[in-house]
Design a protein around this motif. Structure first.
Motif, PDB file in Angstrom:
ATOM      1  N   SER A  68       0.804  -1.227   0.000  1.00  0.00           N
ATOM      2  CA  SER A  68       0.000   0.000   0.000  1.00  0.00           C
ATOM      3  C   SER A  68       0.839   1.281   0.000  1.00  0.00           C
ATOM      4  N   ARG A  69       2.137   1.193   0.248  1.00  0.00           N
ATOM      5  CA  ARG A  69       2.945   2.405   0.396  1.00  0.00           C
ATOM      6  C   ARG A  69       3.979   2.611  -0.720  1.00  0.00           C
ATOM      7  N   ALA A  70       4.421   1.541  -1.348  1.00  0.00           N
ATOM      8  CA  ALA A  70       5.484   1.657  -2.357  1.00  0.00           C
ATOM      9  C   ALA A  70       4.932   2.207  -3.669  1.00  0.00           C
ATOM     10  N   ALA A  71       5.777   2.932  -4.376  1.00  0.00           N
ATOM     11  CA  ALA A  71       5.423   3.440  -5.699  1.00  0.00           C
ATOM     12  C   ALA A  71       5.950   2.519  -6.789  1.00  0.00           C
ATOM     13  N   ASN A  72       7.076   1.886  -6.541  1.00  0.00           N
ATOM     14  CA  ASN A  72       7.756   1.066  -7.527  1.00  0.00           C
ATOM     15  C   ASN A  72       7.101  -0.324  -7.611  1.00  0.00           C
ATOM     16  N   ALA A  73       6.586  -0.664  -8.791  1.00  0.00           N
ATOM     17  CA  ALA A  73       5.903  -1.950  -8.973  1.00  0.00           C
ATOM     18  C   ALA A  73       6.849  -3.130  -8.753  1.00  0.00           C
ATOM     19  N   GLU A  74       8.112  -2.985  -9.168  1.00  0.00           N
ATOM     20  CA  GLU A  74       9.083  -4.069  -8.968  1.00  0.00           C
ATOM     21  C   GLU A  74       9.368  -4.276  -7.478  1.00  0.00           C
ATOM     22  N   LEU A  75       9.396  -3.186  -6.727  1.00  0.00           N
ATOM     23  CA  LEU A  75       9.613  -3.290  -5.285  1.00  0.00           C
ATOM     24  C   LEU A  75       8.426  -3.986  -4.624  1.00  0.00           C
ATOM     25  N   LYS A  76       7.222  -3.663  -5.071  1.00  0.00           N
ATOM     26  CA  LYS A  76       6.026  -4.339  -4.543  1.00  0.00           C
ATOM     27  C   LYS A  76       6.092  -5.836  -4.835  1.00  0.00           C
ATOM     28  N   ALA A  77       6.505  -6.188  -6.047  1.00  0.00           N
ATOM     29  CA  ALA A  77       6.620  -7.612  -6.406  1.00  0.00           C
ATOM     30  C   ALA A  77       7.704  -8.287  -5.575  1.00  0.00           C
ATOM     31  N   TRP A  78       8.813  -7.602  -5.355  1.00  0.00           N
ATOM     32  CA  TRP A  78       9.894  -8.141  -4.513  1.00  0.00           C
ATOM     33  C   TRP A  78       9.359  -8.417  -3.105  1.00  0.00           C
ATOM     34  N   ALA A  79       8.616  -7.455  -2.551  1.00  0.00           N
ATOM     35  CA  ALA A  79       8.080  -7.602  -1.198  1.00  0.00           C
ATOM     36  C   ALA A  79       7.109  -8.793  -1.112  1.00  0.00           C
ATOM     37  N   LYS A  80       6.310  -8.977  -2.135  1.00  0.00           N
ATOM     38  CA  LYS A  80       5.376 -10.122  -2.163  1.00  0.00           C
ATOM     39  C   LYS A  80       6.150 -11.438  -2.180  1.00  0.00           C
ATOM     40  N   ARG A  81       7.201 -11.517  -3.002  1.00  0.00           N
ATOM     41  CA  ARG A  81       8.035 -12.733  -3.038  1.00  0.00           C
ATOM     42  C   ARG A  81       8.712 -12.976  -1.685  1.00  0.00           C
ATOM     43  N   PHE A  82       9.137 -11.893  -1.048  1.00  0.00           N
ATOM     44  CA  PHE A  82       9.769 -12.011   0.272  1.00  0.00           C
ATOM     45  C   PHE A  82       8.808 -12.690   1.245  1.00  0.00           C
ATOM     46  N   VAL A  83       7.577 -12.199   1.288  1.00  0.00           N
ATOM     47  CA  VAL A  83       6.569 -12.772   2.188  1.00  0.00           C
ATOM     48  C   VAL A  83       6.343 -14.246   1.852  1.00  0.00           C
ATOM     49  N   ASP A  84       6.143 -14.545   0.579  1.00  0.00           N
ATOM     50  CA  ASP A  84       5.870 -15.918   0.151  1.00  0.00           C
ATOM     51  C   ASP A  84       7.033 -16.866   0.457  1.00  0.00           C
ATOM     52  N   THR A  85       8.254 -16.367   0.375  1.00  0.00           N
ATOM     53  CA  THR A  85       9.442 -17.189   0.637  1.00  0.00           C
ATOM     54  C   THR A  85       9.641 -17.435   2.123  1.00  0.00           C
ATOM     55  N   HIS A  86       9.450 -16.407   2.934  1.00  0.00           N
ATOM     56  CA  HIS A  86       9.880 -16.496   4.328  1.00  0.00           C
ATOM     57  C   HIS A  86       8.795 -16.931   5.310  1.00  0.00           C
ATOM     58  N   GLU A  87       7.528 -16.853   4.946  1.00  0.00           N
ATOM     59  CA  GLU A  87       6.501 -17.383   5.856  1.00  0.00           C
ATOM     60  C   GLU A  87       6.696 -18.883   6.105  1.00  0.00           C
ATOM     61  N   PRO A  88       6.968 -19.703   5.073  1.00  0.00           N
ATOM     62  CA  PRO A  88       7.226 -21.125   5.334  1.00  0.00           C
ATOM     63  C   PRO A  88       8.486 -21.350   6.189  1.00  0.00           C
ATOM     64  N   GLU A  89       9.483 -20.484   6.053  1.00  0.00           N
ATOM     65  CA  GLU A  89      10.692 -20.624   6.867  1.00  0.00           C
ATOM     66  C   GLU A  89      10.415 -20.305   8.327  1.00  0.00           C
ATOM     67  N   ILE A  90       9.525 -19.354   8.575  1.00  0.00           N
ATOM     68  CA  ILE A  90       9.102 -19.062   9.954  1.00  0.00           C
ATOM     69  C   ILE A  90       8.444 -20.304  10.542  1.00  0.00           C
ATOM     70  N   ALA A  91       7.588 -20.950   9.751  1.00  0.00           N
ATOM     71  CA  ALA A  91       6.928 -22.176  10.214  1.00  0.00           C
ATOM     72  C   ALA A  91       7.951 -23.277  10.494  1.00  0.00           C
ATOM     73  N   GLN A  92       8.962 -23.418   9.632  1.00  0.00           N
ATOM     74  CA  GLN A  92       9.991 -24.447   9.842  1.00  0.00           C
ATOM     75  C   GLN A  92      10.770 -24.182  11.123  1.00  0.00           C
ATOM     76  N   ALA A  93      11.168 -22.940  11.353  1.00  0.00           N
ATOM     77  CA  ALA A  93      11.912 -22.606  12.568  1.00  0.00           C
ATOM     78  C   ALA A  93      11.048 -22.836  13.800  1.00  0.00           C
ATOM     79  N   SER A  94       9.768 -22.508  13.718  1.00  0.00           N
ATOM     80  CA  SER A  94       8.848 -22.745  14.842  1.00  0.00           C
ATOM     81  C   SER A  94       8.701 -24.237  15.121  1.00  0.00           C
ATOM     82  N   GLU A  95       8.609 -25.040  14.051  1.00  0.00           N
ATOM     83  CA  GLU A  95       8.504 -26.494  14.214  1.00  0.00           C
ATOM     84  C   GLU A  95       9.767 -27.069  14.859  1.00  0.00           C
TER      85      GLU A  95
END
Length: 188
Positions: A68-95
């Motif tokens: 909702s805050r970024a102007a750069n579309a590539e940065l928004k896409a990067w941020a989405k990939r970051f979330v998608d990549t690291h949420e499963p890693e958070i789950a793995q570390a929690s497990e």
């Protein structure tokens, strides 16, 4: 998360013992064990997993703000990939923590009381920005954040005992380095 499968395994083992007792009385039943012994772990592994959950959750929370805050579309896409990549890693570390009898951080969120994390003041300043100013500051904060995560995984790779934790650390170190390179290429 892992409590139900353990209960199920215990119930199956108990049922197998009962059924074995109902078979030929002249044949002794052998103990049933489908679980492998747990891999060794030490305090470095526990500290790594707990810190990783907190650090990655903070990164995920920061990245979510880019939509909702970024102007750069590539940065928004990067941020989405970051979330998608690291949420499963958070789950793995929690497990991992749960498998060692440790409680994962309840809600690490944007808590900055841990080393190598974005501070409350930096988070507040970022929240006041939008557009190109947000993009530039977001990229700077995320690069610093990534460097903190890379330091955390280096400690695990240096002295951690648990093979699963070390494997996760290696995978995360590589993804963090790649993400920093991507952010720098965006030139925001």
């Amino acid at each position: 998360m892992l409590r139900t499968p353990r209960r199920f395994a215990v119930a199956i083992a108990a049922l197998a013992s009962v059924l074995a007792g109902c078979s030929d009385p002249g044949v002794e039943a052998s103990p049933v064990s489908s679980a492998q012994p747990p891999a060794p772990f030490d305090q470095t592994d526990v500290a790594f997993a707990a810190e990783l959950v907190a650090q990655l959750q903070q990164g995920v929370d920061l990245a979510a703000s880019a939509d909702s805050r970024a102007a750069n579309a590539e940065l928004k896409a990067w941020a989405k990939r970051f979330v998608d990549t690291h949420e499963p890693e958070i789950a793995q570390a929690s497990e991992l923590l749960e498998s060692w009898g440790q409680q994962p951080p309840e809600d690490p969120g944007l808590d900055s009381n841990r080393p190598a994390k974005v501070t409350d003041a930096e988070i507040g300043a970022l929240a006041a920005l939008s557009g190109p100013e947000y993009d530039k500051r977001f990229a700077e904060l995320m690069i610093g954040h990534h460097e903190g995560v890379i330091d955390t995984v280096a400690k695990e790779n240096g002295t951690g005992k648990n093979p699963r934790a070390r494997e996760l650390a290696g995978k995360i170190a590589q993804s963090q380095q790649n993400e920093v390179a991507e952010l720098k290429k965006l030139g925001v």
